[in-house]
Design a protein around this motif. Structure first.
Motif, PDB file in Angstrom:
ATOM      1  N   GLY A 267       0.819  -1.212   0.000  1.00 18.42           N
ATOM      2  CA  GLY A 267       0.000   0.000   0.000  1.00 18.42           C
ATOM      3  C   GLY A 267       0.842   1.248   0.000  1.00 18.42           C
ATOM      4  O   GLY A 267       0.563   2.208  -0.711  1.00 18.42           O
ATOM      5  N   THR A 268       1.898   1.257   0.792  1.00 20.71           N
ATOM      6  CA  THR A 268       2.797   2.409   0.842  1.00 20.71           C
ATOM      7  C   THR A 268       3.495   2.603  -0.489  1.00 20.71           C
ATOM      8  O   THR A 268       3.587   3.710  -1.010  1.00 20.71           O
ATOM      9  CB  THR A 268       3.846   2.228   1.950  1.00 20.71           C
TER      10      THR A 268
ATOM     11  N   VAL B  56      -1.044   4.812 -14.598  1.00 20.57           N
ATOM     12  CA  VAL B  56      -1.114   6.176 -15.112  1.00 20.57           C
ATOM     13  C   VAL B  56      -1.426   7.113 -13.947  1.00 20.57           C
ATOM     14  O   VAL B  56      -1.894   6.668 -12.898  1.00 20.57           O
ATOM     15  CB  VAL B  56      -2.194   6.287 -16.218  1.00 20.57           C
ATOM     16  N   PRO B  57      -1.178   8.401 -14.116  1.00 25.14           N
ATOM     17  CA  PRO B  57      -1.499   9.337 -13.032  1.00 25.14           C
ATOM     18  C   PRO B  57      -2.956   9.178 -12.581  1.00 25.14           C
ATOM     19  O   PRO B  57      -3.866   9.090 -13.394  1.00 25.14           O
ATOM     20  CB  PRO B  57      -1.263  10.708 -13.659  1.00 25.14           C
ATOM     21  N   GLY B  58      -3.124   9.096 -11.282  1.00 20.76           N
ATOM     22  CA  GLY B  58      -4.455   8.943 -10.710  1.00 20.76           C
ATOM     23  C   GLY B  58      -4.895   7.504 -10.510  1.00 20.76           C
ATOM     24  O   GLY B  58      -5.908   7.248  -9.881  1.00 20.76           O
ATOM     25  N   ALA B  59      -4.138   6.550 -11.056  1.00 18.69           N
ATOM     26  CA  ALA B  59      -4.504   5.140 -10.904  1.00 18.69           C
ATOM     27  C   ALA B  59      -4.213   4.680  -9.481  1.00 18.69           C
ATOM     28  O   ALA B  59      -3.279   5.158  -8.843  1.00 18.69           O
ATOM     29  CB  ALA B  59      -3.718   4.279 -11.895  1.00 18.69           C
ATOM     30  N   ASP B  60      -5.010   3.760  -9.000  1.00 20.82           N
ATOM     31  CA  ASP B  60      -4.783   3.151  -7.690  1.00 20.82           C
ATOM     32  C   ASP B  60      -3.808   1.993  -7.903  1.00 20.82           C
ATOM     33  O   ASP B  60      -4.188   0.910  -8.341  1.00 20.82           O
ATOM     34  CB  ASP B  60      -6.116   2.653  -7.126  1.00 20.82           C
ATOM     35  N   GLY B  61      -2.544   2.252  -7.614  1.00 22.22           N
ATOM     36  CA  GLY B  61      -1.488   1.275  -7.873  1.00 22.22           C
ATOM     37  C   GLY B  61      -1.715  -0.052  -7.184  1.00 22.22           C
ATOM     38  O   GLY B  61      -1.482  -1.108  -7.766  1.00 22.22           O
TER      39      GLY B  61
ATOM     40  N   VAL C 120      -2.030  -3.613  -9.229  1.00 22.32           N
ATOM     41  CA  VAL C 120      -1.172  -4.780  -8.985  1.00 22.32           C
ATOM     42  C   VAL C 120      -1.999  -5.967  -8.494  1.00 22.32           C
ATOM     43  O   VAL C 120      -1.782  -7.102  -8.931  1.00 22.32           O
ATOM     44  CB  VAL C 120      -0.036  -4.440  -7.997  1.00 22.32           C
ATOM     45  N   THR C 121      -2.951  -5.722  -7.637  1.00 27.12           N
ATOM     46  CA  THR C 121      -3.807  -6.798  -7.135  1.00 27.12           C
ATOM     47  C   THR C 121      -4.569  -7.464  -8.268  1.00 27.12           C
ATOM     48  O   THR C 121      -4.586  -8.692  -8.383  1.00 27.12           O
ATOM     49  CB  THR C 121      -4.790  -6.266  -6.074  1.00 27.12           C
ATOM     50  N   GLU C 122      -5.198  -6.656  -9.097  1.00 25.64           N
ATOM     51  CA  GLU C 122      -5.990  -7.214 -10.201  1.00 25.64           C
ATOM     52  C   GLU C 122      -5.111  -7.931 -11.231  1.00 25.64           C
ATOM     53  O   GLU C 122      -5.487  -8.993 -11.729  1.00 25.64           O
ATOM     54  CB  GLU C 122      -6.820  -6.124 -10.874  1.00 25.64           C
ATOM     55  N   GLN C 123      -3.972  -7.363 -11.541  1.00 27.88           N
ATOM     56  CA  GLN C 123      -3.080  -8.004 -12.508  1.00 27.88           C
ATOM     57  C   GLN C 123      -2.539  -9.318 -11.950  1.00 27.88           C
ATOM     58  O   GLN C 123      -2.469 -10.322 -12.666  1.00 27.88           O
ATOM     59  CB  GLN C 123      -1.937  -7.061 -12.901  1.00 27.88           C
TER      60      GLN C 123
ATOM     61  N   ALA D  78       7.558  -7.069  -7.478  1.00 25.06           N
ATOM     62  CA  ALA D  78       7.192  -6.196  -8.595  1.00 25.06           C
ATOM     63  C   ALA D  78       6.936  -4.773  -8.097  1.00 25.06           C
ATOM     64  O   ALA D  78       7.316  -3.797  -8.751  1.00 25.06           O
ATOM     65  CB  ALA D  78       5.964  -6.736  -9.321  1.00 25.06           C
ATOM     66  N   ALA D  79       6.304  -4.666  -6.947  1.00 23.96           N
ATOM     67  CA  ALA D  79       5.978  -3.338  -6.386  1.00 23.96           C
ATOM     68  C   ALA D  79       7.228  -2.525  -6.094  1.00 23.96           C
ATOM     69  O   ALA D  79       7.222  -1.306  -6.247  1.00 23.96           O
ATOM     70  CB  ALA D  79       5.147  -3.498  -5.123  1.00 23.96           C
TER      71      ALA D  79
END
Length: 101
Positions: free
Chosen positions: A22-23, A60-65, A69-72, A94-95
């Protein structure tokens, strides 16, 4: 889907360090250096590299990283492209590179 929900869905329990992920991938501005992130990714194990490759274009800017990553990761596990037993560890690896983007 949250990381912890994904962890439970994949059978990881509390294995994922959600705080770290998350961080690393919060919506906050990071030191954007795509070249450094790509160099970092070359050193990743195959499963982590697959997560990096599938997630990077979506950050992309504004995306919830974290969500990206969770969905991918979930998609790669469900499609059999990465091992579910290593998915949490691979997502964390990966993060560490994705945060450089």
């Amino acid at each position: 889907m949250t990381i912890m929900k994904a962890a439970r869905a994949f059978g990881f329990g509390g294995v994922i360090a959600a705080g770290l992920l998350g961080t690393l991938l919060s919506g906050t501005a990071a030191l954007a250096d795509k070249a450094a992130a790509d160099r970092c990714a070359t050193k990743l194990p195959p499963d982590a590299k697959a997560i990096y490759v599938s997630s990077a274009p979506l950050l992309v800017p504004g995306a919830d990283g974290r969500a990206v990553v969770t969905e991918q990761t979930r998609g790669l596990v469900l499609s059999g492209k990465i091992a579910h037993t290593k998915a949490a560890e691979s997502a964390q690896a990966a993060a560490t590179c994705l945060v450089l983007r």
